[in-house]
Design an enzyme around this catalytic site. Structure first.
Site, PDB file in Angstrom:
ATOM      1  N   ARG A  55    -115.449  62.172  -2.160  1.00 29.35           N
ATOM      2  CA  ARG A  55    -116.609  62.435  -3.019  1.00 29.35           C
ATOM      3  C   ARG A  55    -117.886  62.102  -2.266  1.00 29.35           C
ATOM      4  O   ARG A  55    -117.965  61.063  -1.606  1.00 29.35           O
ATOM      5  CB  ARG A  55    -116.583  61.560  -4.287  1.00 29.35           C
ATOM      6  N   HIS A 106    -123.053  58.478 -11.641  1.00 33.16           N
ATOM      7  CA  HIS A 106    -122.757  59.164 -12.900  1.00 33.16           C
ATOM      8  C   HIS A 106    -123.882  58.874 -13.891  1.00 33.16           C
ATOM      9  O   HIS A 106    -124.348  57.737 -13.990  1.00 33.16           O
ATOM     10  CB  HIS A 106    -121.440  58.660 -13.487  1.00 33.16           C
ATOM     11  N   TYR A 164    -116.338  58.014  -1.314  1.00 31.92           N
ATOM     12  CA  TYR A 164    -114.980  57.472  -1.388  1.00 31.92           C
ATOM     13  C   TYR A 164    -113.950  58.597  -1.446  1.00 31.92           C
ATOM     14  O   TYR A 164    -114.235  59.708  -1.881  1.00 31.92           O
ATOM     15  CB  TYR A 164    -114.807  56.511  -2.570  1.00 31.92           C
ATOM     16  N   TYR A 220    -115.132  51.064  -6.884  1.00 32.77           N
ATOM     17  CA  TYR A 220    -115.556  50.837  -8.258  1.00 32.77           C
ATOM     18  C   TYR A 220    -114.999  49.540  -8.798  1.00 32.77           C
ATOM     19  O   TYR A 220    -113.849  49.183  -8.505  1.00 32.77           O
ATOM     20  CB  TYR A 220    -115.048  51.959  -9.163  1.00 32.77           C
ATOM     21  N   HIS A 223    -122.578  59.383  -5.167  1.00 31.55           N
ATOM     22  CA  HIS A 223    -123.088  59.903  -6.443  1.00 31.55           C
ATOM     23  C   HIS A 223    -123.231  58.781  -7.450  1.00 31.55           C
ATOM     24  O   HIS A 223    -122.574  57.737  -7.349  1.00 31.55           O
ATOM     25  CB  HIS A 223    -122.169  60.990  -6.997  1.00 31.55           C
TER      26      HIS A 223
END
Lengths: 240, 203
Positions: free
Chosen positions: A155, A160, A145, A106, A158
């Site tokens: 995770r 959000h 990640y 991120y 995905h």
């Protein structure tokens, strides 16, 4: 006829607050029961957004942060409709998304994962649904990640998703997962959702109809917000 | 077999996670991308009303600040009118009043603050007036579905408020009342869990 209150949230469909396998929820979940409230003007209204609020590239994550070229990764379109529980489209509503890059990193000063930042990828976008509740984004498929929950938790890929609807009580943040990802069903965050049918509702299928040949693939993700009932046989809300 | 009901189900919620700022407040995540970030101005400078500043900290069940929370607020203008077509008086709502804000705390201390105008009383159900209040919605890592609550003002008459009076235990009502700490300044701490846990609403 003017509609009135929203259908009550089905709290057995949503995840509960306390889900110990998702460790952070343990200290961040209320212990007392929520106070159930019938909707008043404060709940059935909410912020209104217009095209003046957003820029023309805001829904194109391949372009909206690029400086020296395109970001690295799998080019995809994510599109769908925002509907209410009655199946009616929710037009002109703000949809915001954020995600990691193709390596699962991120662009956030608190993310220290060793996968590198992509200099041409920001990872956020926003758009307004059209008159039929339709929205679309172009982006890079995010990577999985690791995260510190159990020692070896990862995770699933995905995106959000944040949606407003027309009222503050419709406000919703969720996550979109990708069809066929084997990490989905072993994720403690996914598994905060008790009903497997509800989990399925967050898995976007591959949509070859919307893919652009020789350019990018597509995933379809419809979002459902709370529906409203009409004021049948009831004293009307004051001022309604 | 009776007819099927055929309603769709609401999309289930998921936590906003630790990096919610990337999508909703990228400046706080450490980069600029949008022409303008949304939710920074609740009431433009020329909107009539008493200018106030509200600040606080969200605490977890251990008493530690929740430094990665993201808060949204929604309120009426000084006359108690919402800038939304569902409010029958909305044409009279103050110009330049958005009524909505998005607040990110300091990542070290967890202290958050916002500036706005003090809302007026709003008509509630069955014609009962609701005391001035601001609706809050909180998301963060560890919070599976956004938490709703309301903030009332210590220096207003809250005795007849229909929502506060729904709270069975009087001491719990106090958790929704912001303390006045100076002229136009209010403190509203939110406790997610434990002693003096804030009342959360299923709206």
């Amino acid at each position: 006829m003017k509609p009135a209150e929203f259908y009550p949230r089905d709290r057995l469909w949503h995840p509960p607050a306390l889900t110990p396998d998702y460790k952070t929820s343990v200290a961040r979940s209320p212990r007392w029961a929520m106070l159930s409230l019938q909707g008043s003007l404060s709940e059935i209204t909410g912020p209104v957004f217009g095209h003046g609020d957003i820029g023309p590239l805001d829904n194109d994550l391949i372009r909206n942060f690029a400086t020296t070229g395109d970001p690295v990764g799998e080019r995809i379109i994510v599109h769908g409709r925002v509907l209410d529980e009655n199946g009616r489209p929710v037009p002109n509503t703000l949809v915001e998304i954020w995600q990691a890059n193709a390596g699962g990193r991120y662009r956030h000063k608190k993310d220290t994962y060793l996968a590198p930042i992509d200099p041409n990828f920001g990872g956020c976008g926003r758009t307004l649904t059209d008159e039929s509740g339709y929205y679309f984004f172009r982006t890079i498929k995010p990577g999985a990640y690791p995260w510190r929950n159990w020692v070896n938790n990862w995770r699933p890929a995905h995106i959000h998703v944040s949606v407003f609807g027309t009222a503050f009580s419709q406000r919703l943040i969720t996550q979109m997962y990708f069809e066929g990802d084997p990490l989905i069903h072993q994720c403690p965050i996914v598994n905060t959702i008790p009903d497997p049918r509800a989990i399925d509702q967050l898995i976007a299928p591959l949509d070859m109809n919307a893919a652009i040949p020789l350019d990018c693939l597509a995933y379809k993700f419809d979002i459902v917000l709370r529906g409203r009932r009409s004021t049948l046989f009831e004293n009307r809300l004051e001022g309604n | 077999m009776p007819q099927p009901l055929n309603y769709l189900k609401e999309s289930p919620s998921q936590t906003a996670g630790p990096y919610v700022h990337i999508g909703l407040a990228p400046g706080a995540a450490g980069f600029a991308i949008f022409r303008q970030e949304l939710g920074r101005e609740i009431a433009a400078p020329d909107v009539p009303g008493e200018r106030i500043r509200v600040e606080g900290i969200v605490f977890d069940g251990t008493g530690s600040p929740v430094t990665d929370v993201l808060i949204e607020v929604w309120q009426a203008d000084a006359a108690g009118i919402y800038p939304h077509p569902e409010d029958p008086r909305h044409a009279d709502c103050a110009k330049g009043f958005r009524g909505w804000g998005r607040i990110v705390p300091d990542f070290e201390t967890g202290l958050w603050a916002f500036e706005t105008i003090k809302p007026g009383a709003v008509p509630g159900r069955s014609g009962r007036m609701m005391a001035p209040h601001i609706s809050f919605w909180l998301v963060a890592r560890g919070i599976n579905i956004g938490l709703s609550t309301r903030m009332y003002f210590e220096d207003e008459d809250n005795a007849a408020d229909p929502v506060l009076n729904l709270i069975e235990q009087p001491p719990r009502r106090e958790t929704l009342i912001a303390r006045r700490t100076g002229p136009g300044r209010y403190r509203f701490d939110i406790r997610l869990q434990g002693e003096d846990e804030t009342v959360f609403l299923d709206v």
